[in-house]
Write a protein that holds these residues in place. Structure first.
Motif, PDB file in Angstrom:
ATOM      1  N   UNK A 131      45.935 -15.236 -18.166  1.00 39.14           N
ATOM      2  CA  UNK A 131      45.603 -16.134 -17.175  1.00 39.14           C
ATOM      3  C   UNK A 131      45.754 -15.680 -15.617  1.00 39.14           C
ATOM      4  N   UNK A 132      45.012 -16.240 -14.678  1.00 37.27           N
ATOM      5  CA  UNK A 132      45.502 -16.069 -13.408  1.00 37.27           C
ATOM      6  C   UNK A 132      45.700 -17.635 -12.907  1.00 37.27           C
ATOM      7  N   UNK A 133      46.503 -17.283 -11.550  1.00 36.36           N
ATOM      8  CA  UNK A 133      46.740 -18.489 -10.802  1.00 36.36           C
ATOM      9  C   UNK A 133      45.680 -18.542  -9.448  1.00 36.36           C
ATOM     10  N   UNK A 134      45.035 -19.572  -9.592  1.00 39.61           N
ATOM     11  CA  UNK A 134      43.811 -19.556  -8.632  1.00 39.61           C
ATOM     12  C   UNK A 134      44.183 -20.763  -7.755  1.00 39.61           C
ATOM     13  N   UNK A 135      43.755 -20.295  -6.296  1.00 43.42           N
ATOM     14  CA  UNK A 135      43.858 -21.655  -5.386  1.00 43.42           C
ATOM     15  C   UNK A 135      42.542 -22.077  -4.979  1.00 43.42           C
ATOM     16  N   UNK A 136      42.331 -23.489  -4.706  1.00 41.20           N
ATOM     17  CA  UNK A 136      40.983 -23.794  -4.167  1.00 41.20           C
ATOM     18  C   UNK A 136      41.466 -25.119  -3.222  1.00 41.20           C
ATOM     19  N   UNK A 137      41.188 -24.921  -1.688  1.00 40.05           N
ATOM     20  CA  UNK A 137      41.534 -25.868  -0.896  1.00 40.05           C
ATOM     21  C   UNK A 137      43.090 -25.956  -1.103  1.00 40.05           C
ATOM     22  N   UNK A 138      43.546 -27.275  -1.225  1.00 36.45           N
ATOM     23  CA  UNK A 138      44.984 -27.341  -1.474  1.00 36.45           C
ATOM     24  C   UNK A 138      45.435 -27.421  -2.685  1.00 36.45           C
ATOM     25  N   UNK A 139      44.574 -27.174  -3.852  1.00 37.11           N
ATOM     26  CA  UNK A 139      44.875 -27.426  -5.064  1.00 37.11           C
ATOM     27  C   UNK A 139      45.161 -25.767  -5.744  1.00 37.11           C
ATOM     28  N   UNK A 140      45.747 -25.720  -6.765  1.00 39.69           N
ATOM     29  CA  UNK A 140      46.307 -24.381  -7.252  1.00 39.69           C
ATOM     30  C   UNK A 140      46.120 -24.843  -9.152  1.00 39.69           C
ATOM     31  N   UNK A 141      45.442 -23.853  -9.409  1.00 39.29           N
ATOM     32  CA  UNK A 141      44.864 -23.885 -11.114  1.00 39.29           C
ATOM     33  C   UNK A 141      45.189 -22.719 -11.757  1.00 39.29           C
ATOM     34  N   UNK A 142      45.627 -22.761 -12.943  1.00 38.40           N
ATOM     35  CA  UNK A 142      45.974 -22.034 -14.160  1.00 38.40           C
ATOM     36  C   UNK A 142      44.650 -21.727 -14.750  1.00 38.40           C
ATOM     37  N   UNK A 143      44.066 -20.526 -14.765  1.00 44.69           N
ATOM     38  CA  UNK A 143      42.453 -20.200 -15.122  1.00 44.69           C
ATOM     39  C   UNK A 143      42.680 -19.224 -16.186  1.00 44.69           C
ATOM     40  N   UNK A 144      41.931 -19.464 -17.410  1.00 49.80           N
ATOM     41  CA  UNK A 144      41.729 -18.866 -18.624  1.00 49.80           C
ATOM     42  C   UNK A 144      40.474 -18.886 -19.127  1.00 49.80           C
ATOM     43  N   UNK A 145      40.117 -18.578 -20.249  1.00 53.04           N
ATOM     44  CA  UNK A 145      38.862 -18.422 -20.984  1.00 53.04           C
ATOM     45  C   UNK A 145      39.209 -19.537 -22.176  1.00 53.04           C
ATOM     46  N   UNK A 146      38.561 -20.593 -22.206  1.00 62.71           N
ATOM     47  CA  UNK A 146      38.552 -21.407 -23.219  1.00 62.71           C
ATOM     48  C   UNK A 146      37.603 -21.038 -24.368  1.00 62.71           C
ATOM     49  N   UNK A 147      37.980 -21.349 -25.653  1.00 62.80           N
ATOM     50  CA  UNK A 147      37.358 -20.832 -26.865  1.00 62.80           C
ATOM     51  C   UNK A 147      36.446 -22.086 -27.410  1.00 62.80           C
ATOM     52  N   UNK A 148      35.435 -21.787 -28.051  1.00 62.39           N
ATOM     53  CA  UNK A 148      34.972 -23.098 -28.787  1.00 62.39           C
ATOM     54  C   UNK A 148      35.519 -23.624 -30.006  1.00 62.39           C
ATOM     55  N   UNK A 149      35.276 -24.874 -30.199  1.00 61.57           N
ATOM     56  CA  UNK A 149      36.065 -25.248 -31.579  1.00 61.57           C
ATOM     57  C   UNK A 149      37.203 -26.306 -31.045  1.00 61.57           C
ATOM     58  N   UNK A 150      38.285 -26.380 -31.880  1.00 61.41           N
ATOM     59  CA  UNK A 150      39.533 -27.065 -31.686  1.00 61.41           C
ATOM     60  C   UNK A 150      40.354 -26.125 -31.460  1.00 61.41           C
TER      61      UNK A 150
END
Length: 608
Positions: free
Chosen positions: A559-578
């Motif tokens: 994962x990476x940590x990304x900033x957009x505006x005032x928000x911070x996000x954990x970013x990763x790749x989601x896999x299909x399914x459950x």
């Protein structure tokens, strides 16, 4: 497991593969029940405004009218309605309406039924009546671009194959100029969807671009509105051809830029890189011209429009353009929110625009976002009664634009402000459940401090207002974005609030359900997808929290940590399914510790 998670787990299990239809679109937001109730109101409005009839050839026409008091189909409204309506209705409920506008595309001699205006080959009608009449508002320049937006929403559902569908009509494209046809000869008496869309935007480029500055022009309306102040116009939505007051509106530049980008993407989906490049270049040129002539860095927003030389100046000696006796540049138009929503403005511009809109709401004393213009034009600047200061398109408050503004705030990274504004609108809807007003006067009744509904629109079932608020929730708060080519992007912006959603692209075989539960030391996301592949998955970190580790099911995830505006996000790749995603979080270190760690990293990159 929390009660919220248990409820949504049962919902997901009930609609497991093989169990029949995909689950319907719904959402849960325990912190604010009024936000949950907005779905019921929106569905009631969509149901009330859904229309169907057969045209003169017997072909079905279906879609969503703006409101009960507006019986026809309006292309500009359809463009804003269908991105949300497709979460509840299959394409059969609105695709025939989009195609009906293309089928009635103007030829060289086509005349509008209301005023006889011959716009020229390639133009699109703005209004379709059930009795076959069509009309086009000559005061505006967003009817072609709006219809391209509606078509793009259909392309995202149906795929590229729909673009090659033959659309026969009352006028064929042999009467119009077609730049790309020489390179690919074809029978234009039976043009494809893509050919009709290309001809429509080509008409706009040829007939509504000012030669001096390259901007799209219209009559003198507020900016996005269709009511002109020209007292000699034959009716409020048309121009007086001989002495029209011409303006270059921010709204038209933004929608034309978006339409050119969308048309380019559709050409790319059909493998025509050359035609796509042409439209992308035109979009870039238009954006550069708008930033040159309309952006006001000292004010932090675009001016609503620029006055242009009228038709009398075109043939005679140079003459001065007509101007108001005051500084129009100080008027903040809601089309700035549209610029932010569609990505027309840069991140720095967007930050300034959204701050200016929030300040304008406070200055105007409006109880919610969606203020169409602040300050408004003085009363009787426009000759129409409903265009007095603070009303209708001259400073009225619109749920339509509130939804656009809120979605822009979420996507630009200002989720806390967006959620505040969403709650304001949700609580206003709670005062009149099942109804969405077209507009309201911005003032408050002093005895109750509630909106002055005595000066509100007659429409109580305004579909565009319902639709943009649904999008503010679906694509904004819950961050579910259905894209072309079967793609999906998910940005969970709930932060410290729990919630759940099922978002279904009806008729496309694609759906997503997720439940999000935050705790002091972890963020938990359980989700299931149908009909999609891997996708970008971002989760907003609560304020003053950092991500320590992320697991996807039982395995550590990159994962990476990304900033957009005032928000911070954990970013990763989601896999299909459950799957289940768990983000372990820790309190953020104090600012001085963050600076120390950054300084250490700069000196010793291997330190972390």
């Amino acid at each position: 497991m929390t009660l919220l998670a248990l409820l949504f787990s049962c919902l997901i299990a009930a609609f497991a593969p093989g169990a029949g239809e995909l689950p319907p679109t719904t959402w849960l937001f325990p912190r604010e029940p009024a936000v949950e109730a907005m779905r019921v109101t929106a569905e009631a409005v969509f149901s009330a405004t859904q229309v169907t009839w057969a045209d003169a050839t017997g072909a079905p026409v279906t879609g969503f009218r703006p409101a009960a008091i507006y019986p026809p189909l309006f292309g500009r409204d359809l463009s804003w309605i269908v991105p949300a309506a497709r979460l509840f209705y299959p394409p059969s409920a609105w695709q025939p309406g989009v195609e009906a506008f293309l089928r009635r595309q103007y030829g060289a001699t086509t005349a509008s039924d209301e005023d006889g205006w011959q716009a020229g080959a390639g133009a699109l009608p703005g209004v379709l009546h059930s009795d076959g009449r069509l009309d086009k508002a000559s005061a505006v320049s967003d009817e072609e671009t709006s219809l391209i937006g509606a078509a793009y929403s259909l392309f995202e559902v149906q795929g590229a194959a729909w673009l090659t569908t033959i659309i026969t009509g009352t006028a064929d494209l042999t009467e119009s100029r077609c730049d790309h046809c020489a390179a690919r000869p074809r029978d234009l008496a039976a043009p494809r969807v893509i050919d009709r869309l290309d001809a429509a935007l080509s008409w706009l480029w040829d007939n509504r671009r000012d030669a001096a500055n390259g901007l799209i022009w219209r009559g003198h309306t507020t900016d996005w509105g269709d009511v002109t102040l020209d007292p000699t116009a034959p009716n409020p939505t048309d121009l007086d051809p001989a002495r029209a007051l011409r303006t270059a509106s921010l709204f038209d530049q933004v929608l034309a830029w978006r339409a050119a980008q969308q048309l380019a993407a559709m050409w790319e989906a059909l493998g025509d890189a050359s035609r796509a490049a042409t439209w992308r270049q035109r979009a870039a040129d238009l954006q550069a011209a708008a930033n040159r002539d309309l952006w006001q860095p000292q004010r932090g927003f675009y001016r609503l429009h620029l006055h242009l030389a009228g038709p009398a100046c075109a043939e005679g000696p140079p003459c001065a353009t007509w101007q108001h006796p005051f500084d129009e540049g100080r008027l903040l138009a809601i089309s700035n929110a549209v610029a932010a929503q569609v990505g027309f403005s840069s991140p720095a511009q967007t930050q300034a625009i959204l701050a200016a809109l929030a300040q304008a709401q406070l200055a105007a004393g409006a109880t919610q976002p969606g203020l169409s213009l602040w300050p408004p034009y003085a009363s009787w600047t426009f000759p129409q009664v409903d265009m007095q200061a603070g009303r209708y398109q001259n400073g009225g408050v619109w749920d339509w634009w509130a939804g656009v503004q809120i979605e822009a705030e979420f996507k630009a990274g200002y989720s806390r402000r967006a959620l505040l504004h969403l709650r304001q609108v949700a609580r206003a809807w709670a005062n009149h459940p099942g109804q969405v007003y077209e507009w309201q006067a911005r003032g408050l009744r002093p005895e109750t401090r509630q909106p002055d509904l005595a000066h509100a629109s007659m429409a109580r079932d305004y579909a565009a207002g319902a639709a943009t608020l649904v999008q503010a929730i679906n694509a904004g708060l819950y961050g579910v974005e259905w894209q072309a080519g079967g793609a999906l992007r998910v940005t969970v912006r709930l932060g410290e609030a729990s919630g759940a959603i099922t978002s279904t692209l009806t008729g496309a075989g694609r759906a997503l359900s997720y439940t999000y539960t935050p705790a002091a030391d972890a963020l938990a996301l359980s989700y299931r997808t149908w009909g999609v592949g891997a996708f970008p998955l971002w989760l907003r970190l609560p304020p003053d929290r950092d991500a320590a580790a992320v697991t996807l099911d039982a395995a550590d995830a990159v994962f990476t940590v990304e900033r957009v505006g005032a928000d911070r996000y954990v970013a990763l790749t989601g896999l299909p399914g459950v799957h289940t995603v768990t983000v372990r979080i820790l309190p953020s270190p104090p600012w001085w510790e963050q600076w120390r760690l950054r300084w250490r990293y700069l000196r010793e990159p291997g330190s972390g």
